[in-house]
Scaffold this motif. Sequence first.
Motif, PDB file in Angstrom:
ATOM      1  N   ALA A 109       0.821  -1.219   0.000  1.00  0.00           N
ATOM      2  CA  ALA A 109       0.000   0.000   0.000  1.00  0.00           C
ATOM      3  C   ALA A 109       0.851   1.263   0.000  1.00  0.00           C
ATOM      4  O   ALA A 109       0.423   2.305  -0.498  1.00  0.00           O
ATOM      5  N   ASP A 110       2.058   1.184   0.561  1.00  0.00           N
ATOM      6  CA  ASP A 110       2.889   2.384   0.725  1.00  0.00           C
ATOM      7  C   ASP A 110       3.963   2.547  -0.343  1.00  0.00           C
ATOM      8  O   ASP A 110       4.679   3.547  -0.348  1.00  0.00           O
ATOM      9  N   SER A 111       4.088   1.576  -1.226  1.00  0.00           N
ATOM     10  CA  SER A 111       5.222   1.626  -2.156  1.00  0.00           C
ATOM     11  C   SER A 111       5.087   2.781  -3.135  1.00  0.00           C
ATOM     12  O   SER A 111       3.983   3.169  -3.500  1.00  0.00           O
ATOM     13  N   SER A 112       6.239   3.314  -3.516  1.00  0.00           N
ATOM     14  CA  SER A 112       6.320   4.431  -4.475  1.00  0.00           C
ATOM     15  C   SER A 112       5.539   5.652  -4.013  1.00  0.00           C
ATOM     16  O   SER A 112       5.108   6.443  -4.852  1.00  0.00           O
ATOM     17  N   ASP A 113       5.377   5.816  -2.719  1.00  0.00           N
ATOM     18  CA  ASP A 113       4.635   6.991  -2.243  1.00  0.00           C
ATOM     19  C   ASP A 113       5.580   8.179  -2.061  1.00  0.00           C
ATOM     20  O   ASP A 113       6.794   8.070  -2.284  1.00  0.00           O
TER      21      ASP A 113
ATOM     22  N   MET B  53       6.502  -4.130  -2.426  1.00  0.00           N
ATOM     23  CA  MET B  53       6.193  -3.417  -3.674  1.00  0.00           C
ATOM     24  C   MET B  53       5.537  -4.364  -4.672  1.00  0.00           C
ATOM     25  O   MET B  53       6.066  -5.447  -4.940  1.00  0.00           O
ATOM     26  N   ALA B  54       4.407  -3.913  -5.242  1.00  0.00           N
ATOM     27  CA  ALA B  54       3.745  -4.742  -6.247  1.00  0.00           C
ATOM     28  C   ALA B  54       4.633  -4.876  -7.478  1.00  0.00           C
ATOM     29  O   ALA B  54       5.423  -3.991  -7.811  1.00  0.00           O
TER      30      ALA B  54
ATOM     31  N   ALA C  58       9.857   0.417 -12.810  1.00  0.00           N
ATOM     32  CA  ALA C  58       9.827   1.886 -12.754  1.00  0.00           C
ATOM     33  C   ALA C  58      10.676   2.393 -11.589  1.00  0.00           C
ATOM     34  O   ALA C  58      11.429   3.364 -11.729  1.00  0.00           O
ATOM     35  N   ASN C  59      10.594   1.708 -10.448  1.00  0.00           N
ATOM     36  CA  ASN C  59      11.396   2.112  -9.301  1.00  0.00           C
ATOM     37  C   ASN C  59      12.889   1.997  -9.572  1.00  0.00           C
ATOM     38  O   ASN C  59      13.674   2.841  -9.136  1.00  0.00           O
ATOM     39  N   MET C  60      13.281   0.944 -10.275  1.00  0.00           N
ATOM     40  CA  MET C  60      14.711   0.781 -10.564  1.00  0.00           C
ATOM     41  C   MET C  60      15.188   1.915 -11.483  1.00  0.00           C
ATOM     42  O   MET C  60      16.277   2.460 -11.309  1.00  0.00           O
ATOM     43  N   ALA C  61      14.347   2.284 -12.448  1.00  0.00           N
ATOM     44  CA  ALA C  61      14.724   3.358 -13.375  1.00  0.00           C
ATOM     45  C   ALA C  61      14.813   4.707 -12.657  1.00  0.00           C
ATOM     46  O   ALA C  61      15.746   5.481 -12.879  1.00  0.00           O
TER      47      ALA C  61
END
Lengths: 441, 441
Positions: free
Chosen positions: A242-246, A278-279, A285-288
Amino acid sequence: MEQRRTCKSQMEAARSGEITAEVREAARFEGIEPALLRDMIASGTAALPANRRHLKLEPRAVGRKLKTKINVNMGTSRDIEDAEGELEKVRLAEKLGAHALMDLSSAGDTRRLRRTIIETSPLMIGTVPAYDTVARANKPLREITSDDWIESVRLHAEDGVDFQTIHAGLTKRLAEEIIQRSKTGARLTGLVSRGGSLLFAWMAETGKENPYYERFDEVLAICAEHEVTVSLGDSCRPGSTADSSDGAQIGELIVLGDLVQRARKAGVQTIVEGPGHMALDEIEANMAIARRLCGDAPFYVLGPLTTDIAPGYDHITAAIGGAVAAAAGAAFLCYVTPAEHLRLPTLEDVREGIIASVIAAHSADIAKGVPGARDRDDRMSRARQNLDWEQMFTLAVDPEKARLYRSQSEPSEKDSCTMCGKLCAVRNVNRVISGEASDVL
Amino acid sequence: MEQRRTCKSQMEAARSGEITAEVREAARFEGIEPALLRDMIASGTAALPANRRHLKLEPRAVGRKLKTKINVNMGTSRDIEDAEGELEKVRLAEKLGAHALMDLSSAGDTRRLRRTIIETSPLMIGTVPAYDTVARANKPLREITSDDWIESVRLHAEDGVDFQTIHAGLTKRLAEEIIQRSKTGARLTGLVSRGGSLLFAWMAETGKENPYYERFDEVLAICAEHEVTVSLGDSCRPGSTADSSDGAQIGELIVLGDLVQRARKAGVQTIVEGPGHMALDEIEANMAIARRLCGDAPFYVLGPLTTDIAPGYDHITAAIGGAVAAAAGAAFLCYVTPAEHLRLPTLEDVREGIIASVIAAHSADIAKGVPGARDRDDRMSRARQNLDWEQMFTLAVDPEKARLYRSQSEPSEKDSCTMCGKLCAVRNVNRVISGEASDVL
């Protein structure tokens, strides 16, 4: 304490064009030209953590274009202060092919255990000085001084630690944001980083700025002096999908990216730590984004765990996320054991965690096209085609388990297994191709 | 044998605009409009395997836009003819949330076991008639007739099987290509499909064309009559990462795509089976190609296993590949157990395999944005934030294991665990946010 080298640091040496003995050895492990690795180290896109006092070290580099590396966490806790048991985990990590080891001890004689590990292990050794600051304190949290937090960095550097997780990204501003986001429900699982939470509590109780952020230049000076690689901790790591990439996670990553640049100016090697839960659809996208924000510094992930509902099996959720992350550019995987979220891992938990990480890293290396990564797979496939069981066991990530499984269920046809027996596809197709009749019936 | 419905087939009904009771129930499970599912079934982009004689069935649909489904393989082998033991696997599959069950029995009284399963299980039941053709034969392979192969399809259809793997794609031409590719070394692991290898051997010994290909219209007529979904088997499934996406695999997929179109014309629902061993970087592309070649028919993968070197841990290699495949469009995951490549799985192997598949499918459903997929994760995250251990156990994929792990290592602080104790990040951050002092020291 004896030192290996006292001249330039790895980064300084690389920048002046020098190929150190450590670079040469790490490049040999990768199967690449030493000059190529040297250039990565000069630019900071690879790190070679090698404290001058870690004489036993077999140097390895960490970077997106290199073999994916694996870290194993161990260490005493207040509930389980068994230093001997933790040393067994060290030996197991070495045996099963881990590249790094983080001693996260938070109880007992932490310095003695740390020194023992550094004296005996060839793996890169990492620590989290924030834990030890609290472990060593004989006073309430609020009485810990800014100097105390910094002093742990120096102590660990002097002891020969190769890389230290420094939770410098959790600024007072971000800590306040975490409180707001938690109160409004925008963030479900506030902070799940142990080191981050200690600094968070300390800042709340003292009203002061994070000493690792405020005095980052001093941290860098210590690390430069002792050749310690800074692993920038992600205190706002998501503890739930729920909190990833926030905003909190990415906001901290922006700070970490700025700190990477400061470290590079100071000639200090860096690694950046990342998620977390993380889903699957957010990992690439996070790695980039991490690559861009942090100047392609080696990215070190814990998981990512692709679902929250699997306590007891988080070595599997982490293997899924870790393989995808590493294929997309993460350089360094922190293992996760089946005990995650439940207890301090046992030796058996550690074994399962390491093997799941090895599988994730290896799967990523094949996908990334790391030279030679698939050689062992191809040898295994040839052994399968030849029904050469001894060779299959030899090539397996865990020869003991593979052998045990088969020995517990002996087939009547010695070249097949109890799944198919004479109906074995490989057996029959081999017979047909070599001109024999099948003997399925 | 009693039949549930005798009028139109699911596909015919859907094409005429009818919403059957089965569609209604399957749509309820998905949380979508029945009309939407009906339209998917009409076009063949979803399949609802439901033999009219499988009265116990709880109907479920399989399709790219639906929840990812999981299949569990079981069945006797010549080495282990324990029908009771196999029935225990059926009950475990039901308990752990599998959606389908394939009875791959190849020894003993296969019909009796098959009928028992169909009479007692609500899961979709699949079989491979090629196996049973050989299991039932009392003569050499070359004396099995074309009719014998077809007869098994009828027998299984009459017994109430919901879907049958039909190895119709391995034409004589492709079989010859396999021989050539194996002899030149272009293919490392010839054929690893058991059903495919039986037809391969039979074709080699008799010189005849694959009866399932040659007489595909008869197969379709039987399946139409009894409402059996055809699952098109991939005999050329890669048995090694070295062979994935090669000419044989993709060549067969082209044939399967043509057969899908023929089945749709005949009003027979289809599923298409896919890899196998496959490096992580090829999976997405394979899902896209399969979708195009096979008219978006539900794609059913075995793995994919992202490395060849992990016998004993192929539930993990398959979870990595399966999660990525399902997120990219695979509709149906065949579980893989730790026993893969080593032995017939035990009950404990089956448990581990199912849970790894559940994790992979659920991770994919979150990534695909299946409505409500993350609800359970969010409840788990809230339970973690509240340190509500009972709720965490309840929500876990395997409550028993989670509970056991914690009970084996009791913490001194009842709300934390032995990893962190009073240093628990969640515990401290909660205290700080609610205005209390932390009690780490």
